[in-house]
Design an enzyme around this catalytic site. Structure first.
Site, mmCIF file in Angstrom:
data_model
loop_
_atom_site.group_PDB
_atom_site.id
_atom_site.type_symbol
_atom_site.label_atom_id
_atom_site.label_comp_id
_atom_site.label_asym_id
_atom_site.label_seq_id
_atom_site.Cartn_x
_atom_site.Cartn_y
_atom_site.Cartn_z
ATOM 1 N N SER A 94 -7.381 3.122 0.080
ATOM 2 C CA SER A 94 -5.966 2.948 0.356
ATOM 3 C C SER A 94 -5.453 2.780 1.627
ATOM 4 C CB SER A 94 -5.474 4.427 -0.364
ATOM 5 O OG SER A 94 -6.018 5.409 0.385
ATOM 6 N N THR A 196 -2.244 7.191 1.891
ATOM 7 C CA THR A 196 -1.547 6.834 2.955
ATOM 8 C C THR A 196 -2.020 7.923 4.260
ATOM 9 O OG1 THR A 196 0.359 6.103 2.218
ATOM 10 C CG2 THR A 196 0.226 6.625 4.629
ATOM 11 N N THR A 214 -1.489 2.001 5.623
ATOM 12 C CA THR A 214 -1.579 2.280 4.267
ATOM 13 C C THR A 214 -1.673 0.761 3.634
ATOM 14 O OG1 THR A 214 -1.159 3.220 2.059
ATOM 15 C CG2 THR A 214 0.737 2.205 3.421
ATOM 16 N N ARG A 224 5.687 -6.131 -2.791
ATOM 17 C CA ARG A 224 6.231 -4.966 -2.396
ATOM 18 C C ARG A 224 6.057 -4.191 -1.107
ATOM 19 N NH1 ARG A 224 4.057 0.662 -1.672
ATOM 20 N NH2 ARG A 224 5.284 2.017 -2.889
ATOM 21 N N VAL A 225 6.932 -3.284 -0.608
ATOM 22 C CA VAL A 225 6.863 -2.731 0.884
ATOM 23 C C VAL A 225 7.053 -1.260 0.497
ATOM 24 C CG1 VAL A 225 7.597 -2.268 3.102
ATOM 25 C CG2 VAL A 225 7.000 -4.846 2.143
ATOM 26 N N GLY A 226 6.304 -0.410 0.833
ATOM 27 C CA GLY A 226 6.439 1.040 0.541
ATOM 28 C C GLY A 226 7.360 1.781 1.614
ATOM 29 N N ASP A 227 7.365 3.086 1.756
ATOM 30 C CA ASP A 227 7.951 3.905 2.874
ATOM 31 C C ASP A 227 7.072 3.938 4.285
ATOM 32 O OD1 ASP A 227 5.550 5.407 1.311
ATOM 33 O OD2 ASP A 227 6.174 7.056 2.539
ATOM 34 N N THR A 247 3.464 10.874 2.356
ATOM 35 C CA THR A 247 2.478 9.993 1.445
ATOM 36 C C THR A 247 2.778 10.142 0.218
ATOM 37 O OG1 THR A 247 0.031 10.032 1.039
ATOM 38 C CG2 THR A 247 0.973 12.426 1.386
ATOM 39 N N GLY A 248 2.279 9.324 -0.554
ATOM 40 C CA GLY A 248 2.685 9.184 -2.112
ATOM 41 C C GLY A 248 3.713 8.169 -2.487
HETATM 42 N N1 GLY Z 1 3.114 5.842 0.573
HETATM 43 C C1 GLY Z 1 2.519 4.609 0.261
HETATM 44 C C2 GLY Z 1 3.237 3.716 -0.326
HETATM 45 O O1 GLY Z 1 4.230 3.987 -1.242
HETATM 46 O O2 GLY Z 1 3.133 2.359 -0.374
#
Ligand code: GLY
Length: 339
Positions: A94, A196, A214, A224-227, A247-248
């Site tokens: 991950s 992450t 991550t 897609r981009v996360g937090d 994380t998550g």
């Molecule tokens: N926390 C990692 C993501 O959602 O990409």
């Protein structure tokens, strides 16, 4: 004991008012005595510095960062090299090389870093470069920008001497092909497993910085981009108050600006533990929240060196290096796992 003020840039407004602390850290340079922070209540034991905390059981990373700081190293070197341990570990599916791909089979990395002065750098949707955290640091230190995306981030990394690599491994290629056969898009967000790595460190001066890296949600949509690379969501540091990493399920963290929220709650006087809990409850208590189906976890540190962590689901933990000890501490949570 001789004392010297380490927090020369620390204002006593905000957190100082909230905790009523002297906000003094000290280290006697003439003896072997360890650096320490004096906690708010002077009757309690001073907290030993440096401290490194991370999401999940990333103890190899906290050990690396802690040892660098313990040897008098730079806090950003410690965070970068700590994160690099996980980015290089292909068994970690991950983060970095060996991270699971998106639905098109592309491994795309997100990372950011933030220092004690509030400067930051980030890369999003970057491919073919293992050490996203190093590129994020270079964005912060060597460019006038805070974020580079996709091909631009990759080209920038190569221009600094980093090598392009195939980040997909035999194992993650096989898993992706199996997933394609099932052809069902269901976000699996590590309710029990780590994802992450977010790290926060406090050095012997009492200064705080953070980093986050991550490969994001497995089998996410392309683009897609996360937090994790979003300052205020995956990571936020205010050196007068503290820092937080997340994380998550990134979408839920972004919607609540999670890490910024935790730091602001600490500014209002909440402990790191209380602040993480309230930020999780903001997600859980939203109307029609689907929280039973995803995980979010926060870890945080305040200016007094107190730490905390909280998650939606049982199974989250915080790795913590302090005073030569490296532990994995179970987090409090909202939802107990089914046995
Ligand atoms: N926390 C990692 C993501 O959602 O990409």
């Amino acid at each position: 004991m001789k004392r010297r003020d380490f927090l020369k840039n620390t204002s006593l407004t905000g957190v100082g008012l909230a905790v009523g602390s002297s906000l003094t850290s000290c280290k006697d340079k003439t003896t072997d005595e360890k650096a320490s922070v004096i906690p708010a209540n002077k009757n309690t034991t001073p907290i030993a510095l440096p401290i490194v905390i991370a999401t999940w059981n990333f103890k190899n990373a906290t050990a690396k960062a802690g040892q660098i700081l313990q040897a008098g190293g730079n806090i950003l070197d410690a965070l970068e090299q700590g994160c690099m341990v996980e980015e290089a570990d292909i068994k970690n599916e991950s983060v970095g090389k060996g991270g699971r791909p998106d639905r098109d089979g592309n491994v795309t990395l997100d990372a950011c870093i933030m220092n004690k002065d509030g400067n930051c750098g980030a890369v999003v949707y970057m491919q073919n470069i293992t050490h996203a955290i190093s590129v994020a640091r270079k964005v912060m230190e060597d460019t006038p920008h805070v974020m580079l995306a996709g091909k631009g981030a990759e080209n920038f990394a190569v221009s600094t001497g980093m090598k392009r690599e195939d980040l997909l491994t035999e194992s993650t290629r096989r898993q992706w092909k199996e997933w394609l056969v099932e052809a069902k898009y269901k976000p699996i967000i590590n309710i029990e497993n780590h994802d992450t790595i977010g790290m926060l460190a406090m050095d012997e001066n009492g200064d705080i910085s953070g980093a986050c890296t991550t490969s994001g949600l497995a089998y996410k949509m392309g683009g897609r981009v996360g937090d994790s690379p979003i300052i205020g969501s995956g990571l936020f540091v205010d050196n007068e108050v503290g820092g937080c990493v997340a994380t998550g399920m990134g979408e839920e963290v972004v919607k609540t600006v999670g890490s910024f929220l935790v730091v602001e709650l600490m500014r209002q006087g909440k402990s790191p533990q209380e602040a993480c809990k309230e930020a999780i409850n903001r997600i859980v208590n939203k109307p029609n929240s689907n929280y039973k189906n995803f995980q979010v976890g926060y870890v945080a540190i305040n200016k007094q060196g107190e730490t905390g962590s909280f998650s939606i689901h049982e199974g989250f933990s915080m790795a913590k290096y302090q005073d030569g000890k490296n532990d994995n501490l179970k987090s409090e949570f909202v939802v107990k796992s089914k046995a």
